[in-house]
Design an enzyme around this catalytic site. Structure first.
Site, PDB file in Angstrom:
ATOM      1  N   ASN A   8       0.859  -1.250   0.023  1.00 10.66           N
ATOM      2  CA  ASN A   8      -0.151   0.190   0.106  1.00 10.66           C
ATOM      3  C   ASN A   8       0.802   1.237   0.189  1.00 10.66           C
ATOM      4  O   ASN A   8       1.415   1.433   1.043  1.00 10.66           O
ATOM      5  CB  ASN A   8      -0.703  -0.185   1.029  1.00 10.66           C
ATOM      6  CG  ASN A   8      -1.672   1.277   1.272  1.00 10.66           C
ATOM      7  OD1 ASN A   8      -1.801   2.040   0.308  1.00 10.66           O
ATOM      8  ND2 ASN A   8      -2.339   1.503   2.573  1.00 10.66           N
ATOM      9  N   TRP A   9       1.021   1.840  -1.065  1.00  8.39           N
ATOM     10  CA  TRP A   9       1.961   2.854  -1.318  1.00  8.39           C
ATOM     11  C   TRP A   9       1.563   4.376  -0.596  1.00  8.39           C
ATOM     12  O   TRP A   9       2.196   5.519  -0.531  1.00  8.39           O
ATOM     13  CB  TRP A   9       2.320   3.224  -2.894  1.00  8.39           C
ATOM     14  CG  TRP A   9       3.033   2.218  -3.433  1.00  8.39           C
ATOM     15  CD1 TRP A   9       3.479   0.821  -2.992  1.00  8.39           C
ATOM     16  CD2 TRP A   9       3.526   1.836  -4.654  1.00  8.39           C
ATOM     17  NE1 TRP A   9       4.161  -0.085  -3.917  1.00  8.39           N
ATOM     18  CE2 TRP A   9       4.171   0.783  -4.923  1.00  8.39           C
ATOM     19  CE3 TRP A   9       3.580   2.850  -5.767  1.00  8.39           C
ATOM     20  CZ2 TRP A   9       4.652   0.278  -6.195  1.00  8.39           C
ATOM     21  CZ3 TRP A   9       4.129   2.462  -7.138  1.00  8.39           C
ATOM     22  CH2 TRP A   9       4.531   1.275  -7.179  1.00  8.39           C
ATOM     23  N   LYS A  10       0.060   4.149  -0.333  1.00 10.13           N
ATOM     24  CA  LYS A  10      -0.303   5.402   0.607  1.00 10.13           C
ATOM     25  C   LYS A  10      -0.145   6.735  -0.396  1.00 10.13           C
ATOM     26  O   LYS A  10      -0.186   6.701  -1.731  1.00 10.13           O
ATOM     27  CB  LYS A  10      -0.055   5.540   1.761  1.00 10.13           C
ATOM     28  CG  LYS A  10      -0.184   4.187   2.627  1.00 10.13           C
ATOM     29  CD  LYS A  10       0.034   4.429   4.233  1.00 10.13           C
ATOM     30  CE  LYS A  10      -0.273   2.923   4.737  1.00 10.13           C
ATOM     31  NZ  LYS A  10      -0.144   3.031   6.323  1.00 10.13           N
ATOM     32  N   HIS A  92      -9.587   0.962   4.873  1.00 12.18           N
ATOM     33  CA  HIS A  92      -8.363   1.068   5.416  1.00 12.18           C
ATOM     34  C   HIS A  92      -8.584   2.185   6.660  1.00 12.18           C
ATOM     35  O   HIS A  92      -9.428   2.896   6.726  1.00 12.18           O
ATOM     36  CB  HIS A  92      -7.333   1.687   4.775  1.00 12.18           C
ATOM     37  CG  HIS A  92      -5.986   1.568   5.338  1.00 12.18           C
ATOM     38  ND1 HIS A  92      -5.493   2.504   6.008  1.00 12.18           N
ATOM     39  CD2 HIS A  92      -4.858   0.631   5.151  1.00 12.18           C
ATOM     40  CE1 HIS A  92      -4.203   2.292   6.477  1.00 12.18           C
ATOM     41  NE2 HIS A  92      -3.757   1.317   5.751  1.00 12.18           N
ATOM     42  N   GLU A  94      -6.918   4.456   7.964  1.00 12.69           N
ATOM     43  CA  GLU A  94      -6.868   5.819   7.672  1.00 12.69           C
ATOM     44  C   GLU A  94      -7.808   6.505   6.856  1.00 12.69           C
ATOM     45  O   GLU A  94      -8.546   7.551   6.940  1.00 12.69           O
ATOM     46  CB  GLU A  94      -5.582   6.070   6.745  1.00 12.69           C
ATOM     47  CG  GLU A  94      -4.158   5.784   7.700  1.00 12.69           C
ATOM     48  CD  GLU A  94      -3.072   5.119   6.933  1.00 12.69           C
ATOM     49  OE1 GLU A  94      -2.817   5.250   5.732  1.00 12.69           O
ATOM     50  OE2 GLU A  94      -2.138   4.692   7.481  1.00 12.69           O
ATOM     51  N   GLU A 159      -5.279  -5.027  10.283  1.00 14.35           N
ATOM     52  CA  GLU A 159      -4.214  -4.242  10.632  1.00 14.35           C
ATOM     53  C   GLU A 159      -4.367  -3.367  12.084  1.00 14.35           C
ATOM     54  O   GLU A 159      -5.232  -2.419  11.967  1.00 14.35           O
ATOM     55  CB  GLU A 159      -4.413  -2.957   9.721  1.00 14.35           C
ATOM     56  CG  GLU A 159      -4.000  -3.753   8.167  1.00 14.35           C
ATOM     57  CD  GLU A 159      -3.302  -2.589   7.262  1.00 14.35           C
ATOM     58  OE1 GLU A 159      -2.129  -2.851   6.648  1.00 14.35           O
ATOM     59  OE2 GLU A 159      -3.778  -1.332   6.947  1.00 14.35           O
ATOM     60  N   SER A 204       3.768  -2.628  10.488  1.00 20.66           N
ATOM     61  CA  SER A 204       4.938  -2.531  10.436  1.00 20.66           C
ATOM     62  C   SER A 204       5.573  -3.865  10.196  1.00 20.66           C
ATOM     63  O   SER A 204       6.688  -4.489  10.682  1.00 20.66           O
ATOM     64  CB  SER A 204       5.267  -2.253  12.110  1.00 20.66           C
ATOM     65  OG  SER A 204       5.018  -0.751  12.395  1.00 20.66           O
TER      66      SER A 204
END
Ligand code: 13P
Length: 240
Positions: A8-10, A92, A94, A159, A204
């Site tokens: 996931n490159w965000k 997600h 976020e 997550e 992480s």
């Protein structure tokens, strides 16, 4: 079942960075795990062109629940598909945190993604306060029940919010307990089909801890943030 390592490159990198990263993955050689990268939306098409014909799949990081319409700034599932994506990350933490996405909103997005032919990767996970209070399975159970539609046919990702971008990876025991809980919840809801869903761990994950996390029962792969931005680290996880 083959494990999946998803990056996931965000909101990182410009076109040249995305192209370099995708190009570096071309040299991966044969792997025992499937790879998926989820670039920022503006880079999906370029990355999909670079990775076309390779085993590395491309995904989006979110989509709208509607097929089309007056939703300024949003992207539909069909648009992601059209740009070359086969998967999309949904719910997600976020998105849940900074865009107030509810479980109902996530479920509507999953339905839209599936209707457009995308594989949804639905994220669940408790935050630090919820874990301190011992509520982690309650929180994750509620997210699962409300975020997944009855005809769910995608991938799950556990997550824990406190492990994302913090370097504070969940212990193998934490991961084992939660992945077993998620498996049992899926089997209760979906019957034998619940055994087949892949459940990724995210938070992480790095080359150094990947092998032990990926060996935990019911871990179907990893959803990797920071370490997916360096081809060497991402491939190190895929080979761990
Ligand atoms: P990190 O790997 O940077 O902790 O991020 C995890 C994540 O949020 C992947 O979706």
């Amino acid at each position: 079942m083959r494990q999946t390592i998803a990056g996931n490159w965000k909101m990182h990198g410009l076109t040249q960075d995305a192209a370099s990263l995708a190009t570096a993955l071309l040299g991966a050689g044969p792997l025992t795990r499937d790879l998926l990268v989820c670039p920022p939306a503006t880079q999906i098409a370029a990355v999909a062109r670079i990775l076309a014909g390779t085993p590395v799949a491309v995904g989006g990081q979110d989509c709208h629940s509607a097929v089309q319409g007056a939703f300024t700034g949003d992207i539909s599932a069909a648009m992601l598909r059209d740009a070359g994506a086969s998967h999309v990350i949904l719910g997600h933490s976020e998105r849940r945190q900074y865009h107030a996405e509810s479980d109902d909103a996530v479920r509507a997005k999953v339905l839209a993604a599936q209707a457009a032919g995308l594989t949804a990767i639905v994220c669940v996970g408790e935050n630090d306060a919820e874990r301190q209070a011992g509520w982690e399975t309650g929180v994750v159970g509620k997210q699962l029940n409300a975020s997944l539609p009855d005809d769910f046919a995608g991938i799950l990702a556990y997550e824990p919010v406190w492990a994302i971008g913090t370097g504070r990876t969940a212990t193998e025991a934490d991961v084992a307990a939660m992945h077993l809980f998620i498996r049992q919840t899926l089997v209760r809801r979906f019957g034998p089909a619940g055994e087949a869903f892949s459940i990724l761990y995210g938070g992480s994950v790095r080359p150094a801890n990947a092998a032990s996390l990926l060996a935990v029962p019911h871990v179907g792969g990893a959803l990797v943030g920071g370490a997916s931005l360096k081809a060497e680290d991402f491939l190190g996880i895929a080979r761990a």
